[in-house]
Design a protein around this motif. Structure first.
Motif, PDB file in Angstrom:
ATOM      1  N   LEU A 288      34.557  69.105  13.970  1.00  0.00           N
ATOM      2  CA  LEU A 288      35.259  68.764  13.146  1.00  0.00           C
ATOM      3  C   LEU A 288      36.481  67.618  13.890  1.00  0.00           C
ATOM      4  CD1 LEU A 288      34.908  69.734  10.531  1.00  0.00           C
ATOM      5  CD2 LEU A 288      37.530  71.559  10.900  1.00  0.00           C
ATOM      6  N   CYS A 289      37.073  67.993  14.803  1.00  0.00           N
ATOM      7  CA  CYS A 289      37.822  67.053  15.285  1.00  0.00           C
ATOM      8  C   CYS A 289      38.253  66.608  16.120  1.00  0.00           C
ATOM      9  CB  CYS A 289      39.210  67.504  16.243  1.00  0.00           C
ATOM     10  SG  CYS A 289      39.089  69.103  16.756  1.00  0.00           S
TER      11      CYS A 289
ATOM     12  N   CYS B 227      39.668  74.465  15.835  1.00  0.00           N
ATOM     13  CA  CYS B 227      39.496  74.956  17.017  1.00  0.00           C
ATOM     14  C   CYS B 227      41.152  75.404  17.116  1.00  0.00           C
ATOM     15  CB  CYS B 227      39.172  73.452  17.937  1.00  0.00           C
ATOM     16  SG  CYS B 227      40.024  72.753  17.654  1.00  0.00           S
TER      17      CYS B 227
ATOM     18  N   GLY C 245      41.834  68.016  18.322  1.00  0.00           N
ATOM     19  CA  GLY C 245      42.363  69.053  18.187  1.00  0.00           C
ATOM     20  C   GLY C 245      42.425  69.373  16.720  1.00  0.00           C
ATOM     21  N   CYS C 246      42.342  71.063  15.725  1.00  0.00           N
ATOM     22  CA  CYS C 246      42.756  70.898  14.257  1.00  0.00           C
ATOM     23  C   CYS C 246      42.402  72.124  14.647  1.00  0.00           C
ATOM     24  CB  CYS C 246      41.431  69.807  13.647  1.00  0.00           C
ATOM     25  SG  CYS C 246      40.229  71.697  14.216  1.00  0.00           S
TER      26      CYS C 246
ATOM     27  N   CYS D 249      35.055  70.450  19.655  1.00  0.00           N
ATOM     28  CA  CYS D 249      35.061  70.804  18.354  1.00  0.00           C
ATOM     29  C   CYS D 249      34.180  69.741  17.808  1.00  0.00           C
ATOM     30  CB  CYS D 249      36.364  70.910  18.296  1.00  0.00           C
ATOM     31  SG  CYS D 249      36.982  71.096  16.050  1.00  0.00           S
TER      32      CYS D 249
END
Ligand SMILES: [Zn+2]
Length: 345
Positions: free
Chosen positions: A271-272, A280, A276-277, A269
């Motif tokens: 973004l993170c 995803c 974990g976000c 992912c």
């Protein structure tokens, strides 16, 4: 006579007072200062005057002429100046105003992403190749090892083209994979390395995650000694170039009729970075494409001997690639034509 003269002068000056245009000023001059007119007429009567009166009246005539000419000259100058000022005001250009920008067009985000994918794979030695959007059922399914009862061949999932009775079944292609057969049949038994971009059609409920029409980019490499390691290396290089040096991919076992073994490919992912976000779904990974080793039946259908040749194939959606790259929340934006969306790319 002097009285007459004064009368003419008074009238002439009064008329002059009311004049506002150069044209009527010229008419006034031809009335009062030309060789025929009231003053000229009075001058002609001078012959009847006595020798003593004559110079006095002559002087007076000249004085009136001069005064009228002077008034004429002054007004003419004033009117011309006014007219010029009006013209200048009318044609005025404010050079300090900022220019009006011409709106520039731009490429659609799908096109931009397609071109980026094509650029990356071209650099890896793949040729960009196109195949038809309308296919026979045989090319779209049969030659790709779909069993006759596969759910994708159902009327519910696929657009069938109405054909005369007795014709082969024809469909709007549901994926770019039939291009694999076209490419293999064109190049076999030479090695082949192509990507096949194009539009695909599926009878889908339109949602934030799926559209009825979408783009796909298929990749295919067939040759001797091609392994799963080549597939992984190729896709890792693609992810690095598309998403940056931090990009990491992983393979998960999956199933497609035309590859064996088959994998889903995830990217860590963006973004993170895997923590974990929401994007995803707290897994740390994002699914980017499907891939696998070309099924022996498909190699055979393409004209290659699976005992000697092997190959890999992958298929990805450029919209999905763009969604992940730019963090777009809804696939329907791509076909919305909404400038607020399009102008961000
Ligand atoms: Zn995440």
């Amino acid at each position: 006579m002097i009285e007459q003269l004064e009368q003419v002068e008074k009238q002439a000056l009064a008329e002059l007072e009311a004049i506002t245009t150069v044209e009527s000023l010229r008419t006034w001059r031809s009335t009062y200062l030309a060789k025929v007119g009231p003053i000229a007429e009075i001058s002609r009567g001078m012959g009847k005057l006595s020798a003593e009166e004559r110079p006095r009246v002559g002087q007076r005539i000249n004085a009136v002429k001069q005064s009228l000419q002077g008034a004429y000259d002054a007004l003419e100058q004033k009117l011309i100046a006014e007219q010029r000022a009006r013209e200048l005001e009318h044609d005025r250009v404010d050079v300090t105003l900022p220019g009006r920008p011409a709106p520039a067009g731009r490429l659609h985000p799908t096109t931009q992403t397609l071109r980026e994918i094509e650029r990356i794979f071209s650099n890896l030695g793949f040729t960009v190749w196109e195949s038809p959007e309308v296919e026979t059922d045989e090319y779209n399914f049969g030659l790709l090892n779909f069993p006759p009862d596969h759910p994708a061949r159902d009327m519910q999932d696929t657009f069938f083209v109405k054909m005369p009775p007795g014709s082969p079944k024809v469909v709007m292609r549901t994926h770019t994979s039939p291009g694999q057969i076209h490419a293999m049949r064109k190049f076999a038994p030479e090695p082949v390395r192509v990507i096949l971009p194009g539009k695909c059609y599926r009878m889908e409920q339109v949602t934030a995650r799926s559209e009825m029409m979408f783009y796909q980019v298929e990749g295919l490499a067939v040759g001797e000694n091609i392994t799963m390691g080549d597939l992984k290396g190729t896709l890792q290089e693609f992810a690095t170039q598309m998403y940056g040096p931090e990009a990491t991919i992983r393979f998960r076992p999956s199933y497609f009729p035309f590859t064996e073994p088959s994998v889903e490919v995830d990217a860590r992912c963006f973004l993170c970075s895997g923590k974990g976000c929401r994007m995803c779904k707290y897994s740390g990974w994002l699914e980017i494409l499907g891939a696998g080793m070309v099924h022996p039946n498909v190699l055979r259908n393409g004209g290659y001997d699976p005992e000697r040749f092997s190959g890999f194939a992958f298929g990805m959606g450029p919209e999905r690639i763009a969604i992940l790259k730019y963090g777009i929340d809804d696939i329907r934006w791509f076909w919305s034509g909404d400038l607020r969306f399009l102008e961000q790319f």
